[in-house]
Design a protein around this motif. Structure first.
Motif, short mmCIF file in Angstrom:
data_model
loop_
_atom_site.label_atom_id
_atom_site.label_comp_id
_atom_site.label_asym_id
_atom_site.label_seq_id
_atom_site.Cartn_x
_atom_site.Cartn_y
_atom_site.Cartn_z
N HIS A 1 0.23 -4.65 2.96
CA HIS A 1 -0.82 -4.20 3.15
C HIS A 1 -1.33 -5.72 3.94
O HIS A 1 -1.35 -6.81 3.96
N THR B 1 -4.27 1.73 -3.16
CA THR B 1 -3.42 2.14 -3.27
C THR B 1 -2.33 0.95 -3.48
O THR B 1 -2.10 0.08 -2.50
N ASP B 2 -1.20 1.88 -3.67
CA ASP B 2 0.07 0.54 -3.77
C ASP B 2 0.72 1.32 -3.83
O ASP B 2 1.35 2.37 -2.82
N ASP C 1 0.93 -1.52 0.04
CA ASP C 1 -0.48 0.01 0.04
C ASP C 1 0.74 0.99 -0.09
O ASP C 1 2.05 1.31 0.04
N PHE D 1 -7.53 3.22 0.68
CA PHE D 1 -5.51 3.11 1.43
C PHE D 1 -5.82 1.43 0.71
O PHE D 1 -4.87 2.18 0.24
N ALA D 2 -6.13 0.48 0.67
CA ALA D 2 -6.20 -0.68 -0.09
C ALA D 2 -6.68 -0.18 -1.29
O ALA D 2 -6.00 -1.39 -2.18
#
Lengths: 145, 145, 145, 145
Positions: free
Chosen positions: C23, D16-17, C17, D13-14
């Motif tokens: 994550h 994104t990387d 993330d 948020f999850a």
């Protein structure tokens, strides 16, 4: 001063697995997003800065109990409660309901950290502009308790 | 000088959806990971640095055609081919087979970029230590062609 | 008669993330896949059938503690231990190491169920061809204990 | 008779990387969910039944072009257009905007199928209660065209 937060979320196709139900790991994404909505509702996005460093909340420990399967297109009611406001960490409890049915119960503890440009992170006391707005939920807050 | 790369991958439970098959978006994760394995096989991790800046390959365009469903626990053979080596970008083609059956065909174009500490990114010519190791696949390279 | 299982897994780009680390919810996918590899190593795929009904292992409760961040391209050593073999459920413990460093510790309890064609599921005693092959790990099995 | 549909979605948020932006494969989940919202707005959930068989829309081909990175907490405007209404398939085009900025453009073709209880699926003509409610978008519908 808020100690809890309510949101709703519809289960998407990509949240499901071949058992025809919401994949168990996705509940943690639902919890995380509810937490971010809660922080945003306080004017304290998880993207906040402190002395020009990015603030973040890496997870310390998480758990979830599954009481009933949740299915595609169902809308879950998500209830976030502040279980503990520590000096450098927060613990949230979550309940997921579909109508009256309790689907799952979860918990997330997260440390308040700053991220340095080199990728290192350091736990810090929760900044006052967040801490001053949050209080712990009274005991027995869960629905029906 | 390599122009293609082979890898295998087993479909996980979390890759599936309620239709009982691998979720279509997961094919792109399989492609990306195969690309990274390819770069790593050249000694050029996607985490490479250039003048102390992180190198990355943000995607420009991607596509996938689905010819047959893929199921839990099946092992897919993934064939990466270098379709085009540009000055600042690469285009890969992918084929997914289960035994003899062609399951899917994909394509990914990615720009070679450096990431600045403030999060900005800039396209740059592919560094020589990577470019010098890769060549374009001859036309008609696909299996059976 | 096995009571534990070891596997390895490299962290992919899509596992990370924007904090630059794996994550937290992805650890549960790593646990689930290790569990399936373990069952497969016993000849008991999670896709097993019983009287022509599909067997499955819906989760009852899961948890994870995070001790150190895990990063892109790192290879994690995953150690699965059978913490409890119940009549109708299994509890597994997991440890994630990167070299000597303990990264995370998790736990998963899952019920043994059959799925009816209408999507309903029912807990059943763990079939003998699985139960007879598994035993509980001795106490204090964790590395270094 | 609708030929397009608008929705909004905030990047989690999850999504994104570690490059700090929305992972490219997540755009396909955003497209799929927008498509399902569109079908739901017509009273035609993707969970519809036909002669007691579950209806579904497995993907035939998908693509996406990325014009600008999208970041955590940004809200994307998603515009779905019916590019082609075939006898047994639909093709949708998608545009993602952040304010005035075009972030990405995608396309999804999906076959209308029934799922048999054994997991087999068969393409069928789009049922009239769906087909009668949808028309193709006029050419040049994209914003600014």
């Amino acid at each position: 001063m808020p100690h809890d937060f309510y949101t709703k979320r519809r289960i998407e196709f990509a949240d499901t697995d071949m058992a025809g139900i919401m994949h168990f790991a996705r509940f943690f994404v639902f919890m995380e997003t509810a937490e971010h909505e809660f922080l945003r509702s306080l004017g304290a996005s998880v993207e906040s800065k402190l002395d020009n460093l990015r603030l973040g909340w890496p997870r310390l420990a998480v758990s979830c109990e599954y009481l009933s399967p949740a299915k595609f297109e169902e809308v879950l009611d998500i209830h976030l409660m502040v279980a503990r406001k520590g000096n450098k960490s927060m613990t949230y409890k979550f309940e997921f309901h579909r109508g009256e049915a309790l689907i799952a119960r979860g918990q997330v503890s997260a440390a308040c950290c700053v991220f340095y440009p080199d990728g290192k992170l350091k736990a810090i006391p929760i900044p006052d502009f967040i801490a001053s707005q949050i209080q712990e939920a009274p005991q027995g807050e869960e629905r029906g308790a």
